[in-house]
Every structure is written in structure tokens, then in C-alpha cells.
Design a protein around this motif. Structure first.
Motif, PDB file in Angstrom:
ATOM      1  N   THR A 299       0.840  -1.187   0.000  1.00 15.19           N
ATOM      2  CA  THR A 299       0.000   0.000   0.000  1.00 15.19           C
ATOM      3  C   THR A 299       0.881   1.245   0.000  1.00 15.19           C
ATOM      4  OG1 THR A 299      -0.088   0.111   2.413  1.00 15.19           O
ATOM      5  CG2 THR A 299      -1.821  -1.139   1.310  1.00 15.19           C
ATOM      6  N   ASP A 300       0.375   2.308  -0.592  1.00 16.31           N
ATOM      7  CA  ASP A 300       0.987   3.614  -0.401  1.00 16.31           C
ATOM      8  C   ASP A 300       0.595   4.127   0.986  1.00 16.31           C
ATOM      9  OD1 ASP A 300       1.947   3.496  -2.957  1.00 16.31           O
ATOM     10  OD2 ASP A 300       0.361   4.749  -3.823  1.00 16.31           O
ATOM     11  N   CYS A 301       1.339   5.102   1.459  1.00 15.89           N
ATOM     12  CA  CYS A 301       1.009   5.683   2.759  1.00 15.89           C
ATOM     13  C   CYS A 301      -0.386   6.298   2.757  1.00 15.89           C
ATOM     14  CB  CYS A 301       2.048   6.731   3.145  1.00 15.89           C
ATOM     15  SG  CYS A 301       3.709   6.059   3.407  1.00 15.89           S
ATOM     16  N   ASP A 302      -0.773   6.886   1.617  1.00 21.92           N
ATOM     17  CA  ASP A 302      -2.089   7.533   1.566  1.00 21.92           C
ATOM     18  C   ASP A 302      -3.215   6.531   1.341  1.00 21.92           C
ATOM     19  OD1 ASP A 302      -1.032   7.099  -0.967  1.00 21.92           O
ATOM     20  OD2 ASP A 302      -2.246   8.667  -1.876  1.00 21.92           O
ATOM     21  N   ASP A 303      -2.887   5.238   1.241  1.00 24.22           N
ATOM     22  CA  ASP A 303      -3.914   4.196   1.171  1.00 24.22           C
ATOM     23  C   ASP A 303      -4.134   3.525   2.515  1.00 24.22           C
ATOM     24  OD1 ASP A 303      -4.562   4.449  -1.543  1.00 24.22           O
ATOM     25  OD2 ASP A 303      -2.828   3.247  -2.140  1.00 24.22           O
ATOM     26  N   VAL A 304      -3.489   4.042   3.568  1.00 24.67           N
ATOM     27  CA  VAL A 304      -3.632   3.486   4.909  1.00 24.67           C
ATOM     28  C   VAL A 304      -4.483   4.445   5.736  1.00 24.67           C
ATOM     29  CG1 VAL A 304      -2.445   2.718   6.998  1.00 24.67           C
ATOM     30  CG2 VAL A 304      -1.401   2.332   4.751  1.00 24.67           C
ATOM     31  N   LEU A 305      -5.489   3.891   6.403  1.00 26.13           N
ATOM     32  CA  LEU A 305      -6.398   4.677   7.243  1.00 26.13           C
ATOM     33  C   LEU A 305      -6.222   4.272   8.701  1.00 26.13           C
ATOM     34  CD1 LEU A 305      -9.575   4.169   5.019  1.00 26.13           C
ATOM     35  CD2 LEU A 305      -7.995   6.102   4.938  1.00 26.13           C
ATOM     36  N   HIS A 306      -6.687   5.147   9.607  1.00 29.22           N
ATOM     37  CA  HIS A 306      -6.602   4.792  11.019  1.00 29.22           C
ATOM     38  C   HIS A 306      -7.892   5.168  11.733  1.00 29.22           C
ATOM     39  CE1 HIS A 306      -6.179   8.853  12.772  1.00 29.22           C
ATOM     40  NE2 HIS A 306      -5.526   9.161  11.666  1.00 29.22           N
ATOM     41  N   PRO A 307      -8.284   4.378  12.738  1.00 27.48           N
ATOM     42  CA  PRO A 307      -9.443   4.741  13.574  1.00 27.48           C
ATOM     43  C   PRO A 307      -9.120   5.985  14.393  1.00 27.48           C
ATOM     44  CG  PRO A 307      -8.818   2.423  13.860  1.00 27.48           C
ATOM     45  CD  PRO A 307      -7.700   3.093  13.150  1.00 27.48           C
ATOM     46  N   SER A 308     -10.155   6.632  14.891  1.00 23.94           N
ATOM     47  CA  SER A 308      -9.938   7.818  15.718  1.00 23.94           C
ATOM     48  C   SER A 308      -9.194   7.475  16.996  1.00 23.94           C
ATOM     49  CB  SER A 308     -11.282   8.476  16.059  1.00 23.94           C
ATOM     50  OG  SER A 308     -12.132   7.557  16.739  1.00 23.94           O
ATOM     51  N   ALA A 309      -9.438   6.283  17.536  1.00 21.07           N
ATOM     52  CA  ALA A 309      -8.732   5.802  18.724  1.00 21.07           C
ATOM     53  C   ALA A 309      -7.794   4.676  18.307  1.00 21.07           C
ATOM     54  CB  ALA A 309      -9.714   5.308  19.782  1.00 21.07           C
ATOM     55  N   TYR A 310      -6.613   4.642  18.911  1.00 25.82           N
ATOM     56  CA  TYR A 310      -5.623   3.616  18.583  1.00 25.82           C
ATOM     57  C   TYR A 310      -6.193   2.227  18.818  1.00 25.82           C
ATOM     58  CZ  TYR A 310      -1.176   1.065  18.786  1.00 25.82           C
ATOM     59  OH  TYR A 310      -0.147   0.181  18.577  1.00 25.82           O
ATOM     60  N   SER A 311      -5.979   1.323  17.856  1.00 22.77           N
ATOM     61  CA  SER A 311      -6.435  -0.058  18.020  1.00 22.77           C
ATOM     62  C   SER A 311      -5.382  -1.052  17.569  1.00 22.77           C
ATOM     63  CB  SER A 311      -7.746  -0.318  17.303  1.00 22.77           C
ATOM     64  OG  SER A 311      -7.927   0.331  16.149  1.00 22.77           O
ATOM     65  N   GLY A 312      -4.167  -0.837  18.039  1.00 17.54           N
ATOM     66  CA  GLY A 312      -3.109  -1.808  17.808  1.00 17.54           C
ATOM     67  C   GLY A 312      -2.137  -1.376  16.728  1.00 17.54           C
ATOM     68  N   GLY A 313      -0.905  -1.911  16.802  1.00 17.86           N
ATOM     69  CA  GLY A 313       0.143  -1.544  15.865  1.00 17.86           C
ATOM     70  C   GLY A 313       0.218  -2.430  14.641  1.00 17.86           C
ATOM     71  N   GLU A 314      -0.692  -3.392  14.513  1.00 19.06           N
ATOM     72  CA  GLU A 314      -0.721  -4.228  13.328  1.00 19.06           C
ATOM     73  C   GLU A 314      -1.354  -3.451  12.166  1.00 19.06           C
ATOM     74  OE1 GLU A 314      -0.343  -6.528  16.913  1.00 19.06           O
ATOM     75  OE2 GLU A 314      -1.872  -5.116  16.289  1.00 19.06           O
ATOM     76  N   THR A 315      -1.252  -4.004  10.957  1.00 20.59           N
ATOM     77  CA  THR A 315      -1.846  -3.363   9.788  1.00 20.59           C
ATOM     78  C   THR A 315      -2.674  -4.367   9.003  1.00 20.59           C
ATOM     79  OG1 THR A 315       0.055  -1.878   9.619  1.00 20.59           O
ATOM     80  CG2 THR A 315      -1.419  -1.986   7.727  1.00 20.59           C
ATOM     81  N   LEU A 316      -3.943  -4.082   8.893  1.00 17.06           N
ATOM     82  CA  LEU A 316      -4.870  -4.872   8.095  1.00 17.06           C
ATOM     83  C   LEU A 316      -4.785  -4.403   6.651  1.00 17.06           C
ATOM     84  CD1 LEU A 316      -7.486  -6.640   7.651  1.00 17.06           C
ATOM     85  CD2 LEU A 316      -8.762  -4.582   8.290  1.00 17.06           C
ATOM     86  N   ALA A 317      -4.690  -5.328   5.707  1.00 19.27           N
ATOM     87  CA  ALA A 317      -4.624  -4.972   4.287  1.00 19.27           C
ATOM     88  C   ALA A 317      -5.595  -5.828   3.495  1.00 19.27           C
ATOM     89  CB  ALA A 317      -3.210  -5.152   3.742  1.00 19.27           C
ATOM     90  N   VAL A 318      -6.315  -5.201   2.572  1.00 21.74           N
ATOM     91  CA  VAL A 318      -7.178  -5.907   1.625  1.00 21.74           C
ATOM     92  C   VAL A 318      -6.577  -5.691   0.243  1.00 21.74           C
ATOM     93  CG1 VAL A 318      -9.493  -6.166   0.688  1.00 21.74           C
ATOM     94  CG2 VAL A 318      -9.190  -5.480   3.079  1.00 21.74           C
ATOM     95  N   THR A 319      -6.106  -6.768  -0.372  1.00 26.24           N
ATOM     96  CA  THR A 319      -5.440  -6.710  -1.661  1.00 26.24           C
ATOM     97  C   THR A 319      -6.343  -7.314  -2.735  1.00 26.24           C
ATOM     98  OG1 THR A 319      -3.304  -6.956  -0.567  1.00 26.24           O
ATOM     99  CG2 THR A 319      -3.360  -7.328  -2.942  1.00 26.24           C
ATOM    100  N   THR A 320      -6.463  -6.621  -3.860  1.00 21.84           N
ATOM    101  CA  THR A 320      -7.339  -7.043  -4.952  1.00 21.84           C
ATOM    102  C   THR A 320      -6.518  -7.223  -6.221  1.00 21.84           C
ATOM    103  OG1 THR A 320      -9.112  -5.707  -3.983  1.00 21.84           O
ATOM    104  CG2 THR A 320      -9.450  -6.493  -6.225  1.00 21.84           C
ATOM    105  N   PHE A 321      -6.718  -8.344  -6.908  1.00 21.13           N
ATOM    106  CA  PHE A 321      -6.071  -8.543  -8.207  1.00 21.13           C
ATOM    107  C   PHE A 321      -6.932  -9.446  -9.069  1.00 21.13           C
ATOM    108  CE2 PHE A 321      -4.225 -11.560  -5.200  1.00 21.13           C
ATOM    109  CZ  PHE A 321      -4.376 -12.777  -5.847  1.00 21.13           C
ATOM    110  N   ASP A 322      -6.658  -9.410 -10.370  1.00 25.85           N
ATOM    111  CA  ASP A 322      -7.419 -10.170 -11.351  1.00 25.85           C
ATOM    112  C   ASP A 322      -6.575 -11.337 -11.827  1.00 25.85           C
ATOM    113  OD1 ASP A 322      -8.795 -11.024 -13.776  1.00 25.85           O
ATOM    114  OD2 ASP A 322      -9.950  -9.182 -13.566  1.00 25.85           O
TER     115      ASP A 322
END
Length: 636
Positions: A299-322
């Protein structure tokens, strides 16, 4: 399969110490090339009421580091990591998008799936003439089942390092997903037998999800076209026609931690470890994918979102390809640890554990957050197009047992949950949520289903839900969802035992598999039962069969081990005997009046991976770890 698109890794250059670790860990191969993104990227498109994007890679890195520092102790990351609840790939009951009048058959590739329009990975797949299966010694076996007897066409070794091998079948392509713990991704001094922390039952270090694209156009000579290695634990792989979506959760960086020794106190070790976190770069945190030695940011940095309150240092990613390689790979990320993934044809939902503030003491007073295990965050993604876009987030007060406890209908999210009170008692309920300006907002709720009992299974229909809880008896509740703003419990059936899997078999009939019992609790006998819900206010059990003490239906834990053959009104379900580890395939016939008759169709060996596939000509392919057989079912 081709993964195309921009190769980016934002955030500037690594520090000398960090770069040294990356080289030592084998993350940067000599052939790898990084393209650094503009450090000031545009803000991600997210509604201000939902999750928020980052203005730059520096801001994203600061989010990770500032929160990460507070979670580091004398032995490294010392806050408990969140277990991945979707490890049970097929737990409970599959939601149905149709009405209760209809029966539900398997997907085109033979798997008893959660949604008709969304295929799921399994240990075996079929196209009606060919069966592809993964056997215990990690080989891909292709079998021709078009004739009177099965014929093995090829046996292809798979990487021995991969665990939890699963298949997706797309035309002439097989996608194999594996979970691996790569030696190269361990920190300096790490050992291969250190990849699992037995104290917490979770993997240490960086975990990889490996995806192999295998061309089977010549089934006698399958060819591995590509191998992609994604950082993170695989939560979900789903197929929508030719589009694949992977949901992964990447853990926090595993650094070369300092630990207390004779000359280093716990206080000093903590300070040194916090300094290591402050020295990390964005490359250490962002999810990535490795293809042929080329490491790319997922992901690019601008494709990463965050909740208003911290919810852990892990990163969830949804990857799409054909699968045909004509579409670019795209990915969206959230700074949270993903747990459970459920997908309808329109929406993908991923849960994470909400965090709560706590008051620390003494030297560790800065640690003000901890997982709130009984609260669940929900994140919705739009999957109607070729890409995946974030839509909304919300929270419910309760824990979600598994992905079968989640359903989407007409744009409304329905969730069955359990909440534990201070005395240790439990309450169950169903909450309906709607998308409103970037938020998943609860619009209706029904509570107090099976007080001090545990949810065993859930089945969803258009305007009805069936929820089974259990402690000593089996309360089967029917929930009216016709008004999503005012769901209500309208019926209940209390009988001994419980149904851990429910399957609609037509004419308002449900077939349940589970355990029998008496007024004192379970008696250890597996059972099958047929329920009539033509009047949901008065559900009735109209027939039942028991199968002996110390037996267990595999479908209770894994519904992919269940097949409904509609043209013969017959269910096929592997049954295990714990006494002697033997197995058998049970055929359960349900007549028009709901009467249940059963018989043994075949013996099974090591049936933990037994599967049955309906084939043309009233035939069924029966698979266990030993062989593939063809049997014929009698017609109605």
C-alpha cells in the motif's frame, strides 16, 4: 497471475542500524529495488465520520512509533497480541442469501460456501471432470473423474515450508495459499523453532502468506506460473468471478530486542527497546509483497487509514487482483489487527478488537491502552468493482464468535454477538447496522438470547435468523428481521443437545448436525435432526437420528465438509469415531415431510480432510487422505 501497479515504499531512507537488520534478516535481497514515494502524499479519501487517512508517510510512521513505544517492555512487545478468530476456516453456519423455502447447494467448484456469489478456498476443488486436491505430504494431485473410475493425472510437490494449504479454482488456474514462517524474516539470532510462541499460541516474528498461481491447462503437467509472498497472516481469500481479494494482518516489526541480563536491568532494557522502535522506518511497518526477489510495498502511505482511537500496531490490508493479469493490483490498509473476515457479493467486512484506556502504574504508567476483548470494531469495504474501497466503520458491544455470525442483506449488516458481564455470565444478541456517512450505525438490536449460554450456530435468511445457543439444552431461537430497525425474537425451541451446523434443505426445513444430550447435558452422541420452521414462531423438531457415543460430524467445525445434493434430497457428511479414529461418510436423506433416514455410504481414512463433490450423472466423488472414489446416489 500478474500483480501489476506502482512499486512504492514511502518514508525515506532507513537508519544504519535498521538497514543492517533488514539486510541481516534477508528482507532486502540484492536484487530488490525500492521506489520511494513522495513523502507528502494526498490524504486518503475517507469520510470525516469514518476512518482518517494520513497526510504523509512521516505522519503514518509517527502514528506507528508513538503508539508502539508505549507497548514495548524489557522483552520487546509485551502487550498481548490479538488471536485471529477466523483461524477456524469454516466454523458454525453459513449465511444464505435466499429464502427459507429454498435449499442451498455447493458452489460451482464443489465447496459448501458462505455466499453463493463468493467462492472460498478449500483443500480440494472440482470443475465436474477434474478434481484438484492437496494431500497430507503437501502435494497437489489432479484426478480425472470424467470416466467410470478416477484416474490420477499428476502429482506436483508444493513448498514444504507452507502450512494450511488451500485451493481456489479459476478456469485453467489453481491458486494455492499457504501460511509460512520464513527463516529469512526472523530477526538476527532467530531460530526456525522459535516461530511459535507457545505461551500465547501465536506466531513470532513476521508471518508470510504465500500465493502460488499454477497453470493446469495441461493437467498432466501443471506449471507454477508465479509465487507471491505477502507479509502477514491470511485472514481470508475470496473469489468473485475472476477477481481475488486477500485479507491479511501484518504484525508489528520484530526487532533485535535487548533483554535483561546480569548487566542490564529491566528498566534499561525497556529504554533501549523503545529506542529501537523510534529508529524504525516506514518500510518496517507497511505490509509488502515479494515476487521473484522484488519487494514491493503493498500500500501507499495515503492508502492506509486509522481509527480515531488507537487499536493496535498491526496493519490490516485488503489486496485485490485479477487472475488474467489485465488489472493492476490495488490494496487498502487500516492500522489495526484484523480478526474475522466475511464477504457478501457487495461488501467485505473485517472485524478487529477495540482498545480501551487503562491507568498504568509506576514506570509503566504510559501504557494507557489495552485490548477490550468484549468489544468489536467492524470495517466495511465495497467489493462491487474491480478495486476495493473503504466504506465505513462501527463498533458493537460484544465479541463475534466467527465469520458465520456475520451477514449482509440489502445494505444492512447483521451481527450475532456474545457479551460477558462482570460475574462471568454471558448474554447473546443480534445487532443490525446501517451505513451512514462513513459510519456503521446500529439501527436495531435484540438481546438476551440464551443467557449464560454460548452461541453454537447461526443461519441467516432474508427476513429471518436462526440462532442456536447451548449450555445444557439447545435453545433454537428465531429472529424476525423483516424490520431491520426493530428485530425481535419470535420463537424458541428448547431440546437436549445442540445443533452446531444448520443447512436449509427446502420447504421451510432445516437439517441440523451436532451433539445429542439429556437434561443433564451432552451424552457424547452425535446427532442429526430436521426442524420445521414454516411457522417461525413455533419451530418444531420433526425427526432425529443418533450415531453412537464419541462420534463427531466434521461439518460442525468445518461446513466445507458438508454437501447437499438437491436432486436426491441427500446430505453427505463425514463422521469420526474418537474411540478408534475411524471415519465413515454418512448419507442423510430428507423426504418431503422432513423424515430423516441415514446410512453409511463409504468408509473413510483420516477423514479430517474428507470432502464430497457432486458430479454429473448422479455420481459423487468421495475424497479422504487416502484416495478418491466415485459412488452413485439413488434418485428421488
Amino acid at each position: 497471475m500478474r500483480l501489476l501497479g506502482k512499486v512504492v515504499f514511502g518514508g525515506g531512507l532507513a537508519s544504519a542500524a535498521t538497514a543492517g537488520w533488514l539486510v541481516a534478516a534477508g528482507v532486502f535481497a540484492t536484487s530488490a529495488t525500492l521506489v520511494v514515494a513522495d513523502p507528502v502524499a494526498p490524504r486518503a479519501q475517507a469520510d470525516p465520520d469514518g476512518l482518517t487517512g494520513f497526510d504523509s508517510c512521516a505522519e503514518l510512521l509517527d502514528w506507528y512509533v508513538q503508539h508502539g513505544v508505549s507497548e514495548v517492555g524489557p522483552y520487546g512487545w509485551d502487550n498481548p497480541m490479538i488471536a485471529y478468530a477466523d483461524m477456524r476456516m469454516a466454523d458454525g453456519v453459513a449465511p444464505a442469501s435466499g429464502t427459507l423455502e429454498k435449499s442451498v447447494s455447493s458452489s460451482a467448484t464443489g465447496t459448501n460456501t458462505q455466499e453463493a456469489a463468493v467462492d472460498e478456498p478449500d483443500v480440494a476443488k472440482t470443475n465436474g471432470t477434474l478434481v484438484a486436491r492437496i494431500v497430507a505430504d503437501k502435494r497437489l494431485v489432479l484426478v480425472d473423474v470424467s470416466g467410470p473410475e478416477p484416474v490420477v493425472l499428476s502429482r506436483t510437490p508444493l513448498p514444504k515450508s507452507g502450512d494450511d494449504n488451500q485451493l481456489l479454482l479459476l478456469g485453467d488456474h489453481l491458486l494455492v495459499t499457504q501460511q509460512t514462517y520464513d527463516q529469512q524474516l526472523l530477526p538476527p539470532g532467530g531460530k526456525s523453532d522459535d516461530v511459535v510462541d507457545l505461551a500465547y499460541g501465536r506466531p513470532r516474528g513476521r508471518v508470510e502468506t504465500k500465493v502460488l498461481d499454477i497453470d493446469i491447462s495441461v493437467p498432466t503437467s501443471p506449471e507454477v506460473v508465479s509465487t507471491d509472498r505477502f507479509t502477514g497472516t491470511l485472514l481470508s481469500a475470496r473469489q468473485y468471478d475472476d477477481t481475488i481479494r486477500l485479507v491479511t494482518s501484518t504484525s508489528r516489526p520484530e526487532l533485535d530486542w535487548v533483554t535483561p541480563t546480569k548487566g542490564i536491568s529491566e528498566r534499561r532494557a525497556t529504554r533501549l527497546n523503545r529506542a529501537k522502535v523510534r529508529a524504525t522506518t516506514i518500510e518496517d511497518w507497511l505490509p509488502s509483497v515479494n515476487r521473484n526477489g522484488q519487494r514491493e510495498a503493498l500500500t501507499d502511505c495515503d492508502d492506509v487509514l486509522h481509527p480515531s482511537a488507537y487499536s493496535g500496531g498491526e496493519t490490516l490490508a485488503v489486496t485485490t487482483f485479477d487472475i488474467d493479469g489485465t488489472a493492476e493490483r490495488s490494496a487498502v490498509g487500516i492500522t489495526t489487527a484484523g480478526q474475522i473476515a466475511y464477504s457478501s457479493a457487495d461488501r467485505l467486512y473485517v472485524t478487529s478488537v477495540a482498545y480501551e484506556k487503562v491507568r498504568g502504574k509506576g514506570f509503566f504508567a504510559r501504557r494507557t491502552i489495552t485490548p477490550a476483548y468484549d468489544d468489536t470494531e467492524l470495517h466495511a469495504f465495497d467489493v462491487t468493482g474491480d478495486d476495493t474501497s473503504y466504506v465505513a466503520s462501527g463498533e458493537i458491544k460484544g465479541s463475534v464468535r466467527d465469520r458465520w455470525s456475520i451477514d449482509e442483506q440489502d445494505g444492512r449488516l447483521r451481527v450475532a454477538w456474545t457479551r460477558t458481564d462482570r460475574r462471568g455470565g454471558t448474554r447473546n444478541g443480534v445487532t443490525v447496522l446501517a451505513e451512514q456517512k462513513g459510519r456503521l450505525v446500529p439501527t436495531g438490536r435484540v438481546t438476551d438470547l440464551g443467557i449464560d449460554e454460548d452461541i453454537q450456530s447461526v443461519r441467516w435468511f432474508d427476513d429471518l435468523a436462526v440462532v442456536v445457543t447451548f449450555r445444557q439444552t439447545d435453545p433454537l431461537y428465531t429472529i424476525d428481521l423483516s424490520d431491520p430497525d426493530r428485530p425481535r425474537m419470535i420463537g424458541a425451541l428448547k431440546i437436549p443437545g445442540y445443533s452446531g451446523y444448520l443447512h436449509p434443505v427446502g420447504d421451510h426445513l432445516l437439517l441440523g448436525l451436532g451433539m445429542d444430550g439429556d437434561e443433564d447435558g451432552l451424552n457424547g452422541w452425535s446427532q442429526a435432526a430436521v426442524f420445521d420452521i414454516s411457522d417461525p414462531r413455533r419451530p418444531v423438531r420433526i425427526s432425529q437420528a443418533s450415531f453412537g457415543r464419541d462420534t463427531h460430524f466434521a461439518a460442525v467445525e468445518d461446513p466445507r465438509a458438508f454437501t447437499w445434493v438437491d436432486r436426491t434430497s441427500t446430505a453427505l457428511a463425514p463422521l469420526t469415531s474418537w474411540a478408534d479414529s475411524s471415519g465413515r461418510l454418512i448419507a442423510l436423506h430428507v423426504d418431503a415431510g422432513g423424515r430423516l433416514t441415514t446410512h453409511t455410504l463409504a468408509d473413510l481414512r483420516q477423514d479430517w480432510q474428507a470432502r464430497t463433490f457432486e458430479l454429473p450423472g448422479r455420481r459423487v466423488a468421495v475424497l479422504d487422505s487416502h484416495r478418491v472414489r466415485l459412488v452413485r446416489l439413488e434418485g428421488r
